[in-house]
Write an enzyme that holds these catalytic residues in place. Structure first.
Site, PDB file in Angstrom:
ATOM      1  N   CYS A 120     -20.852  39.813 -20.180  1.00  0.00           N
ATOM      2  CA  CYS A 120     -21.538  40.823 -19.369  1.00  0.00           C
ATOM      3  C   CYS A 120     -21.743  42.088 -20.208  1.00  0.00           C
ATOM      4  CB  CYS A 120     -20.700  41.147 -18.133  1.00  0.00           C
ATOM      5  SG  CYS A 120     -21.290  42.545 -17.171  1.00  0.00           S
ATOM      6  N   ASP A 121     -22.966  42.576 -20.260  1.00  0.00           N
ATOM      7  CA  ASP A 121     -23.274  43.759 -21.077  1.00  0.00           C
ATOM      8  C   ASP A 121     -22.485  44.987 -20.641  1.00  0.00           C
ATOM      9  OD1 ASP A 121     -25.038  42.384 -22.701  1.00  0.00           O
ATOM     10  OD2 ASP A 121     -26.801  42.931 -21.521  1.00  0.00           O
TER      11      ASP A 121
END
Length: 114
Positions: free
Chosen positions: A9-10
């Site tokens: 997840c960024d």
């Protein structure tokens, strides 16, 4: 401090990078590999609402074909988050002050910078 999320997840990557850059010790708990149980969710619900935990903007929510999706309450939300942990907004951070959700650099600066 514990940081919960998924490693690809960024937003989780940004939070972890910020903590690492500021030499803040934390334990990373990946929903996918380390799992998630009801006791953890219930603990979070002492600090935040289930509405704050559910990410209705994400792919998992948009693709979810579950009749409970349209008539959520706390119990059905918890059930869905346990079945689909990627429904949870990320990262979730547990620390001495409680539970927070998401990454905002200025918030992290105010809370954790030494």
């Amino acid at each position: 401090m514990k940081l919960f999320g998924i490693k690809n997840c960024d937003t989780v990557k940004k939070a972890r990078r910020w903590l690492d850059d500021h030499q803040i010790t934390y334990h990373f708990h990946d929903f996918r590999t380390d799992g998630l149980d009801q006791s953890i969710l219930q603990q979070w619900l002492n600090y935040v609402s289930w509405e704050q935990l559910i990410n209705k903007r994400g792919t998992t929510w948009r693709k979810l074909e579950d009749p409970r999706k349209d008539q959520l309450d706390q119990q059905s939300a918890v059930e869905l988050m346990l079945l689909h942990p990627t429904l949870i907004k990320r990262p979730v951070i547990e620390d001495a002050s409680g539970v927070s959700i998401g990454f905002n650099e200025s918030d992290f600066q105010a809370r954790y910078a030494k």
